[in-house]
Design an enzyme around this catalytic site. Structure first.
Site, PDB file in Angstrom:
ATOM      1  N   GLU A  99       0.883  -1.176  -0.016  1.00 33.37           N
ATOM      2  CA  GLU A  99       0.135   0.003   0.039  1.00 33.37           C
ATOM      3  C   GLU A  99       0.969   1.155   0.208  1.00 33.37           C
ATOM      4  OE1 GLU A  99      -2.435  -0.547   3.385  1.00 33.37           O
ATOM      5  OE2 GLU A  99      -0.814   0.471   4.814  1.00 33.37           O
ATOM      6  N   HIS A 100       2.090   0.998   0.261  1.00 31.79           N
ATOM      7  CA  HIS A 100       2.904   2.195   0.202  1.00 31.79           C
ATOM      8  C   HIS A 100       3.633   2.963  -1.124  1.00 31.79           C
ATOM      9  CE1 HIS A 100       3.789   0.638   4.414  1.00 31.79           C
ATOM     10  NE2 HIS A 100       2.890   1.698   4.427  1.00 31.79           N
ATOM     11  N   GLN A 139       2.451  -6.657   4.599  1.00 31.16           N
ATOM     12  CA  GLN A 139       2.644  -7.980   4.687  1.00 31.16           C
ATOM     13  C   GLN A 139       2.275  -8.281   6.008  1.00 31.16           C
ATOM     14  OE1 GLN A 139       6.090 -10.050   3.229  1.00 31.16           O
ATOM     15  NE2 GLN A 139       5.966 -11.690   4.619  1.00 31.16           N
ATOM     16  N   HIS A 167       9.127  -8.337  -2.081  1.00 33.18           N
ATOM     17  CA  HIS A 167       8.321  -7.004  -2.443  1.00 33.18           C
ATOM     18  C   HIS A 167       9.416  -6.236  -3.580  1.00 33.18           C
ATOM     19  CE1 HIS A 167       6.153  -6.771   1.362  1.00 33.18           C
ATOM     20  NE2 HIS A 167       6.867  -8.010   1.386  1.00 33.18           N
ATOM     21  N   CYS A 169       8.824  -3.197  -4.164  1.00 34.86           N
ATOM     22  CA  CYS A 169       9.294  -1.906  -3.603  1.00 34.86           C
ATOM     23  C   CYS A 169      10.998  -2.093  -3.154  1.00 34.86           C
ATOM     24  CB  CYS A 169       8.340  -1.113  -2.785  1.00 34.86           C
ATOM     25  SG  CYS A 169       8.157  -2.029  -1.417  1.00 34.86           S
TER      26      CYS A 169
HETATM   27 ZN   LIG Z   1       6.412  -0.899  -0.717  1.00 34.68          ZN
END
Ligand SMILES: [Zn+2]
Length: 209
Positions: A99-100, A139, A167, A169
């Site tokens: 969500e970031h 997570q 991830h 990201c």
């Molecule tokens: Zn992230």
């Protein structure tokens, strides 16, 4: 208000129909056209002309967990049974979006419960994972939500959830640690006990061959 759309696939008698909310598709697509321009792209060039609509549909699919009631999924296949040993479902594929950064994270979930009068159809466990994974997530919360849903709905003697994910990201931006895996876990009841938890951890790391 969900309408069936243009996109369907027929595979040997199996028909896959994707459904989208047309109003949301239009709204999201409209913004993506702006985003493409802000990125220095020409949203009207051939390869990009339908991209905003495709992205809008992809995003709806990737977040369709918001429309699933995970507790209801479990309740739809609960059976009385006096089996009281650990039930383990391991290597469940997980695909979620952080969500970031709204970038994917993906990997595997391993889930166990100890029945307390009821068991649940085994295919429902991966569906519970999907219901929570197909949202904007972190997570840690994903792990807890799965645990809490199973605990509260099935009321077993204990629930264990371990999730291992990569991830994007982390891999593609920022620290660029391309092979790091994040592990999270959550336990209730009997799994708070060292012996039971060790047994679960041994089972999910053991291979069948
Ligand atoms: Zn992230």
């Amino acid at each position: 208000m969900i309408n069936p759309t243009d996109f369907s696939e027929e595979l040997d008698g199996y028909k896959k129909i994707d459904q989208y909310n047309e109003e949301h598709v239009d709204r999201i697509a409209h913004h993506y056209s702006d985003i493409l321009e802000a990125l220095g792209e020409n949203p009207n060039r051939e390869g990009l002309i339908k991209t905003p609509e495709r992205v809008a549909k992809a995003l709806q699919f990737l977040t369709h967990g918001y429309d699933i009631d995970a507790a209801e999924v479990l309740r739809s296949a609960m059976f009385e049974e006096d089996y009281s040993q650990m039930v383990v479902v391991k290597d469940i594929e997980v695909y979620s979006m952080c969500e970031h950064h709204m970038l994917p994270f993906f990997g595997k979930a391993h889930i166990a419960y100890i029945p307390n009068g009821h068991i649940v159809g085994l295919s429902k466990i991966p569906r519970v994972v999907d219901a929570y994974a197909r949202r904007l997530q972190v997570q840690e919360r994903l792990t807890n939500e799965i645990r809490d849903c199973i605990q509260q709905t099935l009321n077993p003697a204990g629930v264990a959830v371990v999730i291992e994910c990569k991830h994007m990201c982390m891999a593609m931006r920022g620290v660029q640690k391309q092979n790091s895996v994040t592990t999270t876990s959550a336990f209730t009841g009997a799994f708070q006990n060292d012996v039971t938890r060790s047994e679960f951890l041994r089972l999910i790391t053991a291979s069948l061959d």
